[in-house]
Design a protein around this motif. Sequence first.
Motif, PDB file in Angstrom:
ATOM      1  N   PRO A   1       0.792  -1.233   0.000  1.00  0.00           N
ATOM      2  CA  PRO A   1       0.000   0.000   0.000  1.00  0.00           C
ATOM      3  C   PRO A   1       0.824   1.282   0.000  1.00  0.00           C
TER       4      PRO A   1
ATOM      5  N   VAL B   1      -7.073  -3.836  -5.401  1.00  0.00           N
ATOM      6  CA  VAL B   1      -6.657  -4.565  -4.192  1.00  0.00           C
ATOM      7  C   VAL B   1      -5.939  -5.846  -4.581  1.00  0.00           C
TER       8      VAL B   1
ATOM      9  N   GLN C   1      -4.243  -2.350  -0.698  1.00  0.00           N
ATOM     10  CA  GLN C   1      -4.613  -1.455  -1.783  1.00  0.00           C
ATOM     11  C   GLN C   1      -3.332  -1.144  -2.544  1.00  0.00           C
TER      12      GLN C   1
ATOM     13  N   ARG D   1     -11.059   1.138  -6.701  1.00  0.00           N
ATOM     14  CA  ARG D   1      -9.955   0.688  -5.853  1.00  0.00           C
ATOM     15  C   ARG D   1      -9.360  -0.595  -6.416  1.00  0.00           C
TER      16      ARG D   1
END
Lengths: 511, 175
Positions: free
Chosen positions: A98, A338, A347, A336
């Motif tokens: 992330p 993921v 993420q 988003r």
Amino acid sequence: MGFMNLFKHFLGDDWGVHPDDRKRPAADRPLRVMPVPEKLYLPLQQHLGGPARPVVLVGQQVKKGELIAEAQGMISAPIHAPTSGTIAAVTDITAPHPSGLTLPAIILAADGRDEWIDCQGCADPFALDPVEIGKRVAAAGVVGLGGAAFPSAVKLTGAARSKVKTLVINGGECEPYLSCDDRQMRDRAADIVDGIRIMLHATGAREALVGIEDNKPEAIAAMQAAAAAVAEVHIRPVPARYPMGSEKQLVQVLTGKEVAAESRTFDIGIVVHNVGTALAVRAAIRDGRPLISRVVTVNGNCANDPGNVEVLVGTLAEEVIAFAGGLKGDGIGLARRVMGGPMMGMQIPHWRVPVVKGTSGILAFDAQEVAAQEPDPCIRCGSCVKACPMGLLPLEMSARIRNSAYDEAVGIGLKDCIACGCCAYVCPSKIPLVQYFVHAKGELAAQDRNKLRNDATKKLAQQRQERLDREAREKAEAAAKRKAEREAAAAAKAAAEAAAKQATETEGESA
Amino acid sequence: MIAAILSLTVLGAILGIALGIANKFLKVEGNPIVDELVDLMPGSNCGQCGYPGCVGAAEAIVAGTAPATCCPPGGKALVSAIAAKLGLTVDLSALGDDGPKIATVAEELCIGCCRCARVCPTDAILGGPKQIHNVFREACTGCEACIEKCPTEALVMKPVPVTLQHWVMPKPRLA
């Protein structure tokens, strides 16, 4: 019956949450095998522990399955070439993380021939010494394929050393959207059971309990059929509930034993491995093949054609998505990206990050699935307390972390948090509770690192001082020695002169 | 002869025991808080605080003659640790600390004079004569002792680069 058990008896033991699993239709689609892409991006750190060290040079030709980076340290895993080709570069690439930071990786340009090296398989693994199995699994770079990517050999040999009695095989796959374990249990049940038997032999455990959530009836049926003839492997359906696939929860449901705070399953004679890991162990022992590919679920509302894909480690997520049908409207509604599951996955900043050994899913969410909402104040409803599978107090911990009182949060159990995200999922005020805990854990780890570093630099300063003192002393000693030598020489010279003088004088006298 | 050996041995034993007892009962107590603070401090004795080494600074902080913020290499983390230990309230926002910094060598300017390596309290600078020097990130305490020794201004203080191993998920915004 302990005090807490009494509570559970009357109030019901209802930890966890029941999210809409959204596993179908992806789980029911047949497995697709992705062809070799043009380039593979292999991060040196795809596992927990020390990063691997490259053992190839840029421009070198490698074959499929050849070692390209060796393990470094006690807890580490080697990396092998997923296909034959040329090493194009060893450089930094965006990490599947992330933070969006980079990490060193080997870039391999495929030559399209996909030529294997000579694999040393083993026809009868049960004749092998358990230690030898551990060594071969370590050399094959097998890591836990459930997501945490802990080197499997460390767990196998550790289990044999601490004499575990039960091997728990995790087929829970409690994360919504993911179905890679489900698909493999349906398609390769016999191989998984074979892998479990090898693991039983390697760990010295007497029985294996395979926990599978009851929302996967096809997988349960396939595994039961495959394990029917094997007395020591028991298939145990467990209720579908998140986080059933967390090892402490699964162990408790399967065996009734609870893992104590801040201890591990080893301490109660149990070791937990994932079903995918059982397959990888089987391939490493039976065929002598290293871990170079895995099954990844492509899912999410934005995915055109959700399903499971077997890809080589190092393939870019972008290419996996393109192979699996691409994104709806070329990704126009994408909200988003993921990697991993929706509850505990990461993420990622863009799709040009590679699939690594621990990647279980590639999810493309639209705005409706993300359901972003500004957090409201805590209303102290206690939903998070009820949902927490570890029996912690998320609302109290987050309040302390908000004030940066990390030590107080540790005092009420932060170290036992498994970051499953149940608390944030149930929070009616949409407070990012689990994000607080992940932040606090990172902060505490940074403090520990700082302390270690401080101690190390202090030692360096001390050693330097000792060295300077020693040098000064040696210099003084050398100077003293030289002075003594000089004086001795001068004295000898004077004595010789005196003797000579005396000799001439006596000569003169005698003359 | 034997009498001499015996008398000296007995004398030695008695004096040794007496010294041992004296060490136990007549010990000069150092201030334990000072020791605890010294443990927290970087320990490179760089002298930026203006006191003779970390022990001197710790003594001054405990005595109240120096502020808890006097140690630049320690940064915010050290200040909050000291404040917690001594029960002080320190305004961290006034500190203007933009995170820890370490020395870095500009390779195009370094002439390999070795002057910086000689003053580094933790031997964090590697380099031989007429060889470009380099700084070990993990060993540099950011004491700036090397900066003014450099004749070509090749050494500059830069923030510690954030790597994957050091990254910490940011704290969520207040609800």
